[in-house]
Write a protein that holds these residues in place. Structure first.
Motif, PDB file in Angstrom:
ATOM      1  N   VAL A 195       0.840  -1.200   0.008  1.00 21.40           N
ATOM      2  CA  VAL A 195      -0.027   0.007  -0.011  1.00 21.40           C
ATOM      3  C   VAL A 195       0.906   1.219  -0.209  1.00 21.40           C
ATOM      4  CG1 VAL A 195      -1.549   1.449   1.179  1.00 21.40           C
ATOM      5  CG2 VAL A 195      -1.863  -1.219   1.098  1.00 21.40           C
ATOM      6  N   PHE A 254       0.277   3.575  -3.461  1.00 19.88           N
ATOM      7  CA  PHE A 254      -0.683   4.664  -3.333  1.00 19.88           C
ATOM      8  C   PHE A 254       0.147   5.801  -2.648  1.00 19.88           C
ATOM      9  CE2 PHE A 254      -3.180   0.674  -3.258  1.00 19.88           C
ATOM     10  CZ  PHE A 254      -3.944   1.086  -4.287  1.00 19.88           C
ATOM     11  N   LYS A 296       1.301   8.648  -5.171  1.00 20.88           N
ATOM     12  CA  LYS A 296       0.423   9.145  -5.838  1.00 20.88           C
ATOM     13  C   LYS A 296      -0.258  10.279  -5.298  1.00 20.88           C
ATOM     14  CE  LYS A 296      -0.651   5.051  -8.911  1.00 20.88           C
ATOM     15  NZ  LYS A 296      -1.929   4.048  -9.345  1.00 20.88           N
ATOM     16  N   LEU A 297      -0.483   9.811  -3.743  1.00 17.95           N
ATOM     17  CA  LEU A 297      -0.814  11.170  -2.947  1.00 17.95           C
ATOM     18  C   LEU A 297       0.097  12.364  -2.787  1.00 17.95           C
ATOM     19  CD1 LEU A 297      -3.121   8.761  -0.446  1.00 17.95           C
ATOM     20  CD2 LEU A 297      -3.866  10.144  -2.535  1.00 17.95           C
TER      21      LEU A 297
END
Length: 214
Positions: A49, A53, A56-57
């Motif tokens: 994770v 992810f 991208k944040l």
């Protein structure tokens, strides 16, 4: 049924909970490995994770390889940051191709190139003694020519008959290049074209009148 008689090893209590040593050991090892495998699966899931992810944040953990690579791409090298026209310490300034030469380097239009003054341009010094010798059979020729030379402001030296080798024509001898201008001036005055640089005479300029002198 066996044909052998029963002994004490054949007497197993029917209410005993023991099922064998190997079975008890297998159950205990499974109980110990279960929590370890569960923790490993959870850690792997958290890592996936974070890797997929979080970038991208816009969240990047400090000290991670992604952050180091981003800082290397965003910060230019020191040589690229140096402004144009600013010399680095210890470097010699390069010549500006668009620089305009100074007035001392640019020759003025129409001015002739400077030349070393020739012997003709040197000043005539009439204070140098001029000796006049008669190399002909005409009596009084040396006295007459010396009067002409003195009348033009020249300083006279010895005046008399020529005692050297017979001359084929009139000659003016001068001692060194500094006396050449004086010899040329006397040649124009007396109409004598033969000029010879010679160190055999003690006088700066010697006029020897030869046959045919007018």
């Amino acid at each position: 049924m066996t044909k052998y008689a029963r002994d004490e090893f054949d007497r197993v209590p029917e209410t005993s909970s023991r099922q064998g040593v190997h079975r008890v050991a297998s159950e205990s090892s499974r109980r110990r490995l279960g929590p370890i495998l569960a923790v490993g699966v959870v850690a792997l899931a958290i890592g996936l994770v974070a890797f997929l992810f979080l970038p991208k944040l816009g969240i990047t953990p400090s000290g991670s390889p992604l952050m180091a690579a981003g800082s290397a791409l965003s910060s230019p090298s020191a040589s690229a940051e140096t402004p144009q026209g600013t010399a680095s310490p210890g470097a010699e300034p390069s010549a500006d191709p668009g620089a305009v030469p100074s007035a001392s380097e640019t020759p003025s239009a129409g001015s002739p190139p400077s030349e070393v003054p020739s012997a003709e341009a040197q000043a005539v010094d009439k204070s140098q003694a001029v000796a006049v010798y008669n190399g002909t059979t005409t009596a009084g020729l040396a006295g007459r020519v010396s009067s002409t030379v003195a009348g033009e402001g020249w300083t006279l030296g010895p005046v008399g008959n020529w005692g050297g080798m017979p001359q084929q024509s009139s000659v003016i001898y001068y001692s060194g290049a500094e006396q050449k201008a004086n010899a040329e001036a006397l040649g124009e005055l007396l109409n004598i074209t033969s000029l010879v640089d010679s160190a055999e005479f003690q006088q700066p300029v010697v006029v020897v009148l030869g046959p045919g002198f007018q």
